[in-house]
Design an enzyme around this catalytic site. Structure first.
Site, PDB file in Angstrom:
ATOM      1  N   ALA A   1      44.429 -20.743  34.552  1.00 26.03           N
ATOM      2  CA  ALA A   1      43.181 -20.995  33.819  1.00 26.03           C
ATOM      3  C   ALA A   1      43.355 -22.221  32.932  1.00 26.03           C
ATOM      4  O   ALA A   1      43.227 -22.176  31.717  1.00 26.03           O
ATOM      5  CB  ALA A   1      42.802 -19.778  32.985  1.00 26.03           C
TER       6      ALA A   1
ATOM      7  N   ASP B   1      44.038 -31.245  32.458  1.00 26.70           N
ATOM      8  CA  ASP B   1      43.267 -29.995  32.574  1.00 26.70           C
ATOM      9  C   ASP B   1      43.672 -29.050  31.447  1.00 26.70           C
ATOM     10  O   ASP B   1      43.734 -27.826  31.626  1.00 26.70           O
ATOM     11  CB  ASP B   1      43.477 -29.336  33.938  1.00 26.70           C
TER      12      ASP B   1
END
Length: 388
Positions: free
Chosen positions: A307, A270
């Site tokens: 994030a 990610d």
């Protein structure tokens, strides 16, 4: 003239000491080796199902072009990731189309990208609109599933969308999931506040994955039921995990891996463009104003929500391999053959005749990453390319 190379080390998957002969772009032979290999290990190239960016290159930025995606692909390869899914997140429809067109263009124009990118991961836009569960996705662009919209995005992507992450709380989502499955698209559940009944109905309809389980969820949850327990208990779901020491504390990751089992677990990075950046305040298309911490974490300034991550997949492999009760073999499997099995592509496996996408590395349980000695993609040295 043919090019021949030989790599020797312990096979991270079988634990046998082997010699791999590479002829041009393919693995020509794999044979036992009786000589000394010191502490060298061999593995297939890593397969990452969720990459938003890395090293200053952001796949969700308007400025990202086909040349940047080729640079990103080479950079990831130099970090051991030889196959990956560029991940496009929730945004306005025209923006998502534009990003998908750019990825498709990069794949058409570059044999390097075409080899490394078997598809695209669409994370959103049909996720939970609720704060916390939504994570760093923009609230104003979250919207219900639409097969018409998906087909428009798939045209822009030149058919590359292979994985879609959604929340199954939306009305009639089962019909949408079945339609995606009929089109050869894998469906993952993520960023969801769905009930156990909604999650089970989505799995009945064909959902197969849980996206970064334990993240993309509210900071406080009902003791039970909640979306984590239901997805952990559902044996038809394979879960992806961000093993960076930040998204999931070590004890949480250990428990989740035990619950799912290695066969139903996948490591992802990610990663975002700010991965590897110095601590400080930055602006990012994912999360807006974000702070890179001393621990490498990337958090939204206003909410503290994560994030994306600041790691490469090799870092996740090292962390997972070093967990008590875990092993390098398990960690490598979760970053090679198991994710590769969802891509319908020849990656993540070591076999005679396969593409010579290989890692030679050193590692011990005390290490926080794999020390790469060599990375081959179709027989070419990626470390040599990066050093030139």
């Amino acid at each position: 003239m043919s090019s021949v190379r030989n790599l020797r080390g312990r096979d991270a998957l079988t634990l046998e000491t082997i010699e791999i002969e590479v002829l041009d772009t393919r693995v020509a032979s794999i044979r036992p080796y009786s000589g000394n290999v010191d502490d060298l290990w061999l593995a297939p190239g890593l397969v990452d199902l969720q990459v938003n960016g890395y090293g200053g290159i952001d796949l969700n930025a308007a400025a990202c072009d086909a040349q940047a995606i080729e640079r990103l692909t080479l950079l990831l390869a130099s970090r051991g990731t030889t196959a990956y899914l560029p991940t496009v997140i929730t945004a306005a429809h025209p923006e998502m189309e534009s990003r998908l067109r750019t990825i498709a263009e990069a794949r058409r124009n570059s044999t390097v990208v075409a080899h490394a990118v078997p598809g695209v991961h669409l994370e959103g836009p049909s996720i939970s609109p609720i704060d916390g569960y939504r994570g760093a996705h923009a609230a104003e662009h979250v919207r219900p599933p639409s097969l018409t919209e998906f087909e428009s995005l798939q045209v822009a992507a030149d058919g590359l969308i292979k994985l879609v992450t959604l929340s199954p709380h939306w009305p009639d989502v089962a019909t949408y999931i079945r339609a995606l499955r009929d089109r050869g698209v894998t469906v993952a559940l993520g960023h969801t506040h769905a009930s156990p009944e909604q999650i089970c109905a989505a799995v009945d309809a064909g959902a197969q994955l849980s996206t970064h389980l334990g993240n993309g969820i509210a900071a406080e949850l009902p003791r039970h039921p909640n979306p984590i327990w239901t997805q952990l208990a559902e044996d038809r779901l394979t879960a992806t995990f961000i093993a960076d020491g930040v998204h999931l504390p070590a004890d949480v990751l250990r428990v989740m891996l035990r619950a799912k089992g290695i066969e139903r677990s996948v490591l992802v990075s990610d990663s975002v463009a700010l991965a590897g950046s110095k601590p400080g305040l930055y602006h990012s298309p994912i999360g807006g104003d974000v702070i890179v911490g001393a621990d490498g974490s990337v958090r939204m300034r206003d909410t503290g929500l994560l994030a994306g991550s600041g790691i490469a997949l090799k870092d996740a492999v090292a962390l997972a391999a070093g967990l008590p009760g875990s092993s390098l073999r398990d960690a490598v499997r979760m970053a090679t053959e198991i994710p590769g099995g969802f891509l319908n592509a020849p990656c993540g496996r070591l076999a005679v005749g396969s593409s010579a996408d290989l890692l030679l590395f050193r590692w011990s349980a005390a290490d926080d990453t794999l020390a790469l000695i060599e990375v081959l993609v179709e027989g070419r040295s990626m470390l040599a390319l990066q050093n030139n």
